[in-house]
Structures are given as C-alpha cells and as structure tokens.
Motif scaffolding. Structure first.
Motif, short mmCIF file in Angstrom:
data_model
loop_
_atom_site.label_atom_id
_atom_site.label_comp_id
_atom_site.label_asym_id
_atom_site.label_seq_id
_atom_site.Cartn_x
_atom_site.Cartn_y
_atom_site.Cartn_z
N ALA A 46 0.94 -1.08 -0.05
CA ALA A 46 0.01 0.05 0.05
C ALA A 46 0.92 1.32 0.07
O ALA A 46 0.45 2.08 -0.60
CB ALA A 46 -0.79 -0.03 1.14
N ALA A 47 1.90 1.22 0.58
CA ALA A 47 2.78 2.35 0.78
C ALA A 47 3.74 2.66 -0.32
O ALA A 47 4.10 3.89 -0.37
CB ALA A 47 3.53 2.23 2.22
N TYR A 48 4.20 1.73 -1.18
CA TYR A 48 5.34 1.87 -2.14
C TYR A 48 4.82 1.25 -3.33
O TYR A 48 5.73 0.74 -3.89
CB TYR A 48 6.55 1.20 -1.49
N PRO A 49 3.87 1.55 -3.88
CA PRO A 49 3.50 1.25 -5.15
C PRO A 49 4.37 1.48 -6.44
O PRO A 49 4.95 2.70 -6.25
CB PRO A 49 2.16 1.44 -5.54
N GLY A 50 4.89 0.75 -6.91
CA GLY A 50 5.84 0.95 -8.18
C GLY A 50 7.61 1.13 -7.86
O GLY A 50 8.39 1.28 -8.61
N LYS A 51 7.61 1.05 -6.43
CA LYS A 51 9.06 0.98 -6.11
C LYS A 51 9.53 -0.28 -6.30
O LYS A 51 8.89 -1.37 -6.29
CB LYS A 51 8.91 1.47 -4.50
N VAL A 52 10.91 -0.52 -5.79
CA VAL A 52 11.67 -1.65 -6.09
C VAL A 52 12.09 -2.05 -4.59
O VAL A 52 12.59 -1.22 -3.84
CB VAL A 52 13.08 -1.57 -7.06
N VAL A 53 11.94 -3.43 -4.30
CA VAL A 53 12.31 -4.00 -2.94
C VAL A 53 13.58 -4.81 -3.32
O VAL A 53 13.52 -5.72 -4.29
CB VAL A 53 11.27 -4.68 -2.46
N GLU B 6 15.35 -3.25 1.59
CA GLU B 6 15.22 -2.18 1.22
C GLU B 6 14.45 -1.75 0.01
O GLU B 6 14.20 -2.55 -0.56
CB GLU B 6 16.57 -1.54 1.05
N VAL B 7 13.83 -0.28 0.26
CA VAL B 7 12.85 -0.27 -0.71
C VAL B 7 13.38 1.23 -1.31
O VAL B 7 13.95 2.06 -0.71
CB VAL B 7 11.48 0.29 -0.22
N ALA B 8 13.54 1.38 -2.79
CA ALA B 8 13.85 2.44 -3.42
C ALA B 8 13.31 2.70 -4.79
O ALA B 8 12.60 1.96 -4.92
CB ALA B 8 15.68 2.50 -3.65
N GLU B 9 13.63 3.73 -5.59
CA GLU B 9 13.12 3.97 -6.83
C GLU B 9 13.50 3.04 -7.75
O GLU B 9 13.00 2.95 -8.83
CB GLU B 9 13.46 5.35 -7.32
N ASP B 10 14.88 2.79 -7.58
CA ASP B 10 15.38 1.72 -8.52
C ASP B 10 16.22 0.54 -7.86
O ASP B 10 16.58 0.62 -6.66
CB ASP B 10 16.32 2.39 -9.48
N THR B 11 16.64 -0.35 -9.07
CA THR B 11 17.28 -1.73 -8.29
C THR B 11 18.85 -1.39 -7.61
O THR B 11 18.87 -1.81 -6.68
CB THR B 11 17.48 -2.83 -9.20
N LEU B 12 19.46 -0.58 -8.30
CA LEU B 12 20.76 0.00 -7.86
C LEU B 12 20.84 0.49 -6.51
O LEU B 12 21.61 0.30 -5.63
CB LEU B 12 21.48 0.81 -8.85
N ARG C 145 9.51 -5.65 -8.09
CA ARG C 145 8.62 -4.43 -8.05
C ARG C 145 7.40 -4.32 -7.37
O ARG C 145 6.64 -5.27 -7.59
CB ARG C 145 8.54 -3.70 -9.55
N VAL C 146 7.20 -3.41 -6.51
CA VAL C 146 5.77 -3.47 -5.77
C VAL C 146 4.79 -3.37 -6.48
O VAL C 146 4.55 -2.34 -7.34
CB VAL C 146 5.92 -2.41 -4.56
N ALA D 127 7.06 -8.14 -12.93
CA ALA D 127 8.56 -7.66 -13.45
C ALA D 127 9.14 -6.61 -12.83
O ALA D 127 8.60 -5.73 -12.64
CB ALA D 127 8.67 -7.78 -14.84
N VAL D 128 10.61 -6.66 -12.42
CA VAL D 128 11.37 -5.55 -12.11
C VAL D 128 11.67 -4.60 -13.10
O VAL D 128 11.29 -3.14 -12.89
CB VAL D 128 12.53 -5.95 -11.47
N HIS D 129 11.85 -5.04 -14.19
CA HIS D 129 12.24 -4.23 -15.51
C HIS D 129 11.15 -4.55 -16.56
O HIS D 129 10.75 -5.29 -16.58
CB HIS D 129 13.67 -4.45 -15.98
N ARG D 130 11.25 -3.81 -17.25
CA ARG D 130 10.35 -3.68 -18.58
C ARG D 130 11.12 -3.18 -19.90
O ARG D 130 11.97 -2.44 -19.84
CB ARG D 130 9.22 -2.50 -18.52
#
Length: 90
Positions: free
Chosen positions: A30-37, A47-53, A72-73, A77-80
């Motif tokens: 609920a808190a981090y849609p579209g972020k990467v875990v 850890e949660v962030a905007e990108d995998t790196l 990806r929350v 898929a993580v990447h497109r």
C-alpha cells in the motif's frame, strides 16, 4: 572480496518470492506502489527505493554478503523491455 551465489537460480528465485510474498509484501504494497524492493534471501532484510541499484546498494551497505532478490511492488517484473505507449509515459 567478490560475492558468490550460494544457491541455484531456481532456489534463489523460490526463496526470494516466498520471503517477499509472506513477509514483505504486506508491509510495502500500500505504501510503495511501483518502487523496487531488494531483499536478502537469507536474512529477510530489505530496502525499498526508486530503482534496483539504489535499493541493492543500501542493502549491501547493511550486509555486504547479502544474497539479493529484487521485485517491483505491485508488478510481476522488475524491469520492462520494449516501447511504452504514450499513456504509460505520463
């Protein structure tokens, strides 16, 4: 020091998916849609962030020997790959 994988690709994916679904997804969905875990498949630390790196870098700073699985929350898929439609680029 070079980190070495300790699991087969199949076992790595199985463990990562299981930990994410059971422990982490309820905390982040609920808190981090579209972020990467980025999660450590041995300890469950994440850890949660905007990108995998960024996510993986933060996790490695905490545990340099982490066996990392990324997801990806809210997405399978993580990447497109490939082009996006104009509506997706907004």
């Amino acid at each position: 020091m070079t980190r070495q994988p300790r699991y087969s690709k199949e076992e790595h994916a199985r463990r990562g998916t299981e930990i994410y679904e059971r422990q982490i997804r309820p905390q982040v969905e609920a808190a981090y849609p579209g972020k990467v875990v980025a999660l450590d498949i041995e300890t469950g630390a994440f850890e949660v962030a905007e990108d995998t790196l960024t996510a993986a870098g933060r996790l490695l700073a905490r545990n340099p020997d982490a066996q990392i699985w990324c997801v990806r929350v809210g997405s399978p898929a993580v990447h497109r790959f490939g082009a996006r439609t104009p509506a997706e680029t907004v």
